[in-house]
Design a protein around this motif. Sequence first.
Motif, PDB file in Angstrom:
ATOM      1  N   THR A   1      -8.338  -2.219   0.226  1.00  0.00           N
ATOM      2  CA  THR A   1      -6.920  -2.053  -0.034  1.00  0.00           C
ATOM      3  C   THR A   1      -6.367  -0.705   0.391  1.00  0.00           C
ATOM      4  OG1 THR A   1      -7.377  -1.257  -2.267  1.00  0.00           O
ATOM      5  CG2 THR A   1      -6.982  -3.610  -2.008  1.00  0.00           C
ATOM      6  N   ASN A   2      -7.161   0.128   1.019  1.00  0.00           N
ATOM      7  CA  ASN A   2      -6.556   1.328   1.582  1.00  0.00           C
ATOM      8  C   ASN A   2      -7.137   1.571   2.959  1.00  0.00           C
ATOM      9  OD1 ASN A   2      -9.011   2.624   1.364  1.00  0.00           O
ATOM     10  ND2 ASN A   2      -8.459   3.855  -0.401  1.00  0.00           N
TER      11      ASN A   2
ATOM     12  N   MET B   1       0.825  -1.202   0.000  1.00  0.00           N
ATOM     13  CA  MET B   1       0.000   0.000   0.000  1.00  0.00           C
ATOM     14  C   MET B   1       0.866   1.261   0.000  1.00  0.00           C
ATOM     15  SD  MET B   1      -3.124  -0.731  -0.358  1.00  0.00           S
ATOM     16  CE  MET B   1      -2.496  -2.027  -1.444  1.00  0.00           C
TER      17      MET B   1
END
Length: 343
Positions: free
Chosen positions: A312-313, A90
Amino acid sequence: KLYQHSETDFSEDLIASIMALPRESLIQDLEVIVLDAIKRVDWFQDNYTTYNESEQVFQTHAIYFLAALEASESLPVIFDLLRQGEDFLMYWFGDELESIFKISLYWLGSNNLSELKDFVLEPDLYWAARLSVVLAVAQIAHHQPEREEEVIDWFKDVFQYHLDYPDKKGIIDTHFIAWSVSQFAKLEVSEEIPLIQKLWDKKWIPEHILGDFEIIRADMVRPKSKQNHHKSPIPRNINEFYSKAYLDRQVKRPITLEDKELFENMKHDLEHNSVIKQFASILGTEQSFAESPSLYETDDRSQNEQKYLPNTNSSLRSGRKIGRNEPCPCGSGKKYKKCCLNK
């Protein structure tokens, strides 16, 4: 040069000069640059308090060039990068993880399916890293239809491994399994419904991700010819990796009557449900949603960013942090990293 330029200011002349270098030594140098992202991640985190795209996308440049060179011998280096875990991936790639590795692994791994399978079956990997490989493999079937059976067998082996080793630590990940099933269902696989039923019965395909099993079954029996929008465009050369011209070849998803009905119901809720309306207003999405002609007529990038962003964040963590690749909250239409990130 790879440490001095962003993707958008990497000129065609510079690209050509790099591609003209001797292949063997070029690949070796590119691998060193990829590994630098691993070796010096702590240094970059300590010395860059704000994101500087010109100096911090060197590893992406290197991956693009390796892919364009079809340097399959560099797969172990790419795998090492993907093994580094969620926080690492990330930090370097954010919500572009999927798009970068899907197109790159397509060129690097097309003739190395066994190595790709071995990687996704390694324990304790970040699920989105494993999924990036799956997405690339699925595109092999879409772009090389003569290899569809080979790709289907690859998926079957991956699913069967999960069924054979349900208690193996670090293997069962419902996000990975569900999204992999989603890719599998887009192929001609109606005869494999019993296999997917076994995964469903294990409760490894969360209903909140793909819906109930009848929805999955319907996808699996739908003719592939009706699903051309699942064929993601792939760069044809190194210049397209940078220009993004390949994205213009994305086939739009056809809008069904069910889609229209769903969209109208959602608009109705937004207009008449005070709680939903207030929530949309807080998020700043009320106006754009109300004016949107369709939830489905969107390119591959925006679909996938919407699909995977919550997982994903840091948007679901306390004190939501804006991802550097998200639309800037100022409303400029630019990505946050290209607008207000450093202000």
